[in-house]
Write a protein that holds these residues in place. Structure first.
Motif, PDB file in Angstrom:
ATOM      1  N   MET A  53       7.054  33.890 139.484  1.00 23.88           N
ATOM      2  CA  MET A  53       5.657  33.633 141.030  1.00 23.88           C
ATOM      3  C   MET A  53       6.443  33.844 142.121  1.00 23.88           C
ATOM      4  O   MET A  53       5.883  33.540 143.225  1.00 23.88           O
ATOM      5  CB  MET A  53       4.981  33.140 140.921  1.00 23.88           C
ATOM      6  N   PHE A  55       7.984  33.752 145.617  1.00 24.82           N
ATOM      7  CA  PHE A  55       8.949  34.537 146.929  1.00 24.82           C
ATOM      8  C   PHE A  55      10.633  34.517 146.763  1.00 24.82           C
ATOM      9  O   PHE A  55      11.493  35.340 146.710  1.00 24.82           O
ATOM     10  CB  PHE A  55       8.203  34.890 147.791  1.00 24.82           C
ATOM     11  N   ASN A  77      -0.235  36.824 131.396  1.00 25.18           N
ATOM     12  CA  ASN A  77      -1.576  36.931 132.136  1.00 25.18           C
ATOM     13  C   ASN A  77       0.068  36.825 133.973  1.00 25.18           C
ATOM     14  O   ASN A  77       0.197  37.258 134.858  1.00 25.18           O
ATOM     15  CB  ASN A  77      -2.012  35.675 132.650  1.00 25.18           C
ATOM     16  N   THR A  78       1.212  35.761 133.305  1.00 24.11           N
ATOM     17  CA  THR A  78       2.191  35.544 134.053  1.00 24.11           C
ATOM     18  C   THR A  78       2.934  37.175 134.860  1.00 24.11           C
ATOM     19  O   THR A  78       3.046  37.636 135.701  1.00 24.11           O
ATOM     20  CB  THR A  78       3.258  34.591 134.071  1.00 24.11           C
ATOM     21  N   VAL A  81       0.179  39.159 137.258  1.00 24.48           N
ATOM     22  CA  VAL A  81       0.200  38.915 138.574  1.00 24.48           C
ATOM     23  C   VAL A  81       1.459  39.477 138.749  1.00 24.48           C
ATOM     24  O   VAL A  81       1.491  39.635 139.684  1.00 24.48           O
ATOM     25  CB  VAL A  81      -0.206  37.440 138.220  1.00 24.48           C
ATOM     26  N   VAL A  85       1.929  42.167 141.457  1.00 26.24           N
ATOM     27  CA  VAL A  85       3.218  41.591 143.289  1.00 26.24           C
ATOM     28  C   VAL A  85       4.318  42.555 143.359  1.00 26.24           C
ATOM     29  O   VAL A  85       3.945  42.918 144.462  1.00 26.24           O
ATOM     30  CB  VAL A  85       3.489  40.539 142.725  1.00 26.24           C
ATOM     31  N   ARG A  89       3.240  44.230 146.712  1.00 25.88           N
ATOM     32  CA  ARG A  89       4.493  44.313 148.009  1.00 25.88           C
ATOM     33  C   ARG A  89       5.968  44.470 148.157  1.00 25.88           C
ATOM     34  O   ARG A  89       6.162  45.315 149.432  1.00 25.88           O
ATOM     35  CB  ARG A  89       4.389  42.505 147.952  1.00 25.88           C
TER      36      ARG A  89
ATOM     37  N   GLU B  78      -1.678  32.232 137.418  1.00 25.75           N
ATOM     38  CA  GLU B  78      -2.121  33.469 137.210  1.00 25.75           C
ATOM     39  C   GLU B  78      -3.453  33.808 135.855  1.00 25.75           C
ATOM     40  O   GLU B  78      -3.885  35.088 136.541  1.00 25.75           O
ATOM     41  CB  GLU B  78      -0.713  33.537 135.762  1.00 25.75           C
ATOM     42  N   ASN B 105       1.157  29.735 145.491  1.00 28.82           N
ATOM     43  CA  ASN B 105       0.618  31.189 144.973  1.00 28.82           C
ATOM     44  C   ASN B 105      -0.672  31.346 145.800  1.00 28.82           C
ATOM     45  O   ASN B 105      -1.526  32.937 145.949  1.00 28.82           O
ATOM     46  CB  ASN B 105       0.525  30.693 143.697  1.00 28.82           C
ATOM     47  N   PRO B 107      -0.506  33.479 148.473  1.00 31.81           N
ATOM     48  CA  PRO B 107      -0.058  34.737 148.826  1.00 31.81           C
ATOM     49  C   PRO B 107      -1.136  35.702 147.986  1.00 31.81           C
ATOM     50  O   PRO B 107      -0.375  36.836 148.168  1.00 31.81           O
ATOM     51  CB  PRO B 107       1.388  34.940 149.167  1.00 31.81           C
ATOM     52  N   HIS B 108      -0.455  35.846 146.674  1.00 28.69           N
ATOM     53  CA  HIS B 108      -0.859  36.447 145.560  1.00 28.69           C
ATOM     54  C   HIS B 108      -1.997  36.634 145.183  1.00 28.69           C
ATOM     55  O   HIS B 108      -2.607  37.826 144.723  1.00 28.69           O
ATOM     56  CB  HIS B 108      -0.048  35.293 144.087  1.00 28.69           C
TER      57      HIS B 108
END
Lengths: 141, 222
Positions: A53, A55, A77-78, A81, A85, A89, B78, B105, B107-108
């Motif tokens: 998660m 960046f 869920n991780t 997400v 991203v 992104r 999450e 988090n 920005p996510h």
């Protein structure tokens, strides 16, 4: 071709090794340094310690240059997400996400994610095996 | 109004209590057995045990009605993101508010379209900044969906805007000065209002234009 594998457990490490053997340039990412052991002593790919998660962690794995990414941490869920991203992104052409819960895997698959559901696979293989090895019971009409 | 609250920690439990007191109908979903038992003692059948990131659990909580409001306030970012997405995209919940536990988090949430978020750390840091006047520009409120922020700027004696009428300032596009607080009184800004040292100016600016506004009013950062 470059691949990043996020989550280097039993599944992720095997995928990373498989891709490397197939000639890919592979970087594996895991929160836990010990995950490197799973890649074996002759691991020639990259390895970054950190959370998917984050960046800065993704960028240390040179995520922007990846042609493919496999997301297989131990949290559905991780994974969902991180997968989104990576798609939105970094615009990675192929993002594959492991989701154990069949309902969530389907929900996000309908919305354009490549989800892989090992639970669903196990269910169909188990059913098929039973069907193949056992004569069909007679149904009383 | 019908509200589904996902996560029965301090935020979820207190929100549920207040919403019930206000006369709203609430279902609170909590996964942990110990917490669930405690919550059930207080709230009775309002509480449901389960993992709110599971679609079947959300359905049992009435997500398909759908609720007017969904609060995704677990301790896991999450999870909160996925709960909000399932509610909004899958069931047409008109309003979902998500808790951001780790401000890194944020920005996510923005990227994945969950625009209404609450982050305690960011709020506290905002208050800290508000107490430090030399910072110059303080963001008071972020309106994610509108792409705007309400900011406060403290005019200093050497600020380039001092002595200038508001109509003569080249403010960043889409921004507007709202009011000036001087000598203990608030005045609405008119085109003819002249900036003076010590003025506290409230302004609305588009996201990302805060520093441009700061430059116009206070000059380049030292």
């Amino acid at each position: 071709m470059k691949a990043v594998v996020i989550g280097c457990g039993r599944v992720g490490s095997a995928v990373a090794k498989g891709l490397l053997a197939a000639g890919w340039d592979v970087t594996a990412v895991d929160e836990n340094e010990d995950a490197l052991v799973r890649l074996g002593p002759s691991w020639k790919g990259g390895f970054v310690v950190g959370h998917g998660m984050d960046f800065t962690v993704l960028e240390r794995a040179a995520i922007a240059e990846a042609d493919a990414a496999v997301v297989s941490t131990n949290g559905d869920n991780t994974n969902l997400v991180i997968g989104q991203v990576l798609q939105k992104r970094y615009d990675i052409p192929c993002v594959v996400v492991r989701v154990l819960d069949p309902a969530r895997a389907e929900f996000y698959a309908i919305r354009g994610m490549r989800t892989v559901c090992p639970t669903e696979t196990a269910i169909s293989v188990l059913l098929e095996t039973v069907r193949e090895t056992t004569p069909v019971p007679e149904v009383a009409s | 109004m019908y509200v589904v609250v996902a996560g029965g920690g301090k935020v979820g439990a207190n929100s549920t209590r207040t919403l019930l007191e206000m006369g709203h109908e609430v279902t609170l979903v909590e996964q942990r057995p110990d917490r669930f038992a405690r919550l059930e003692e207080e709230f009775g059948p309002v509480v449901m045990r389960g993992d709110a990131t599971e679609i079947s659990v959300l359905e049992r909580a009435g997500i398909a009605r759908p609720p007017e409001l969904l609060l995704a306030v677990t301790g896991d970012d999450e999870d909160n993101l996925v709960i909000s997405q399932i509610g909004k995209e899958g069931y047409g919940v008109p309003k979902a508010i998500a808790r951001v536990n780790d401000p890194r988090n944020q920005p996510h949430f923005d990227l994945l379209g969950i625009t209404q978020t609450v982050c305690a750390t960011t709020s506290i840091l905002g208050l800290v900044e508000h107490e430090v006047p030399e910072h110059g520009l303080v963001e008071l409120l972020t309106l994610q969906r509108e792409g705007l922020a309400i900011v406060e700027v403290q005019i200093e004696s050497h600020s380039p805007a001092v002595g200038t009428r508001v109509a003569g300032l080249s403010l960043p596009k889409g921004s507007r000065l709202i009011s000036v607080f001087r000598h203990g009184r608030t005045e609405l800004v008119e085109p003819g209002t002249v900036m003076r040292p010590g003025d506290q100016v409230l302004a609305v600016v588009p996201h990302g234009a805060g520093m441009d506004l700061r430059r116009v009013l206070l000059g380049a950062r030292k």
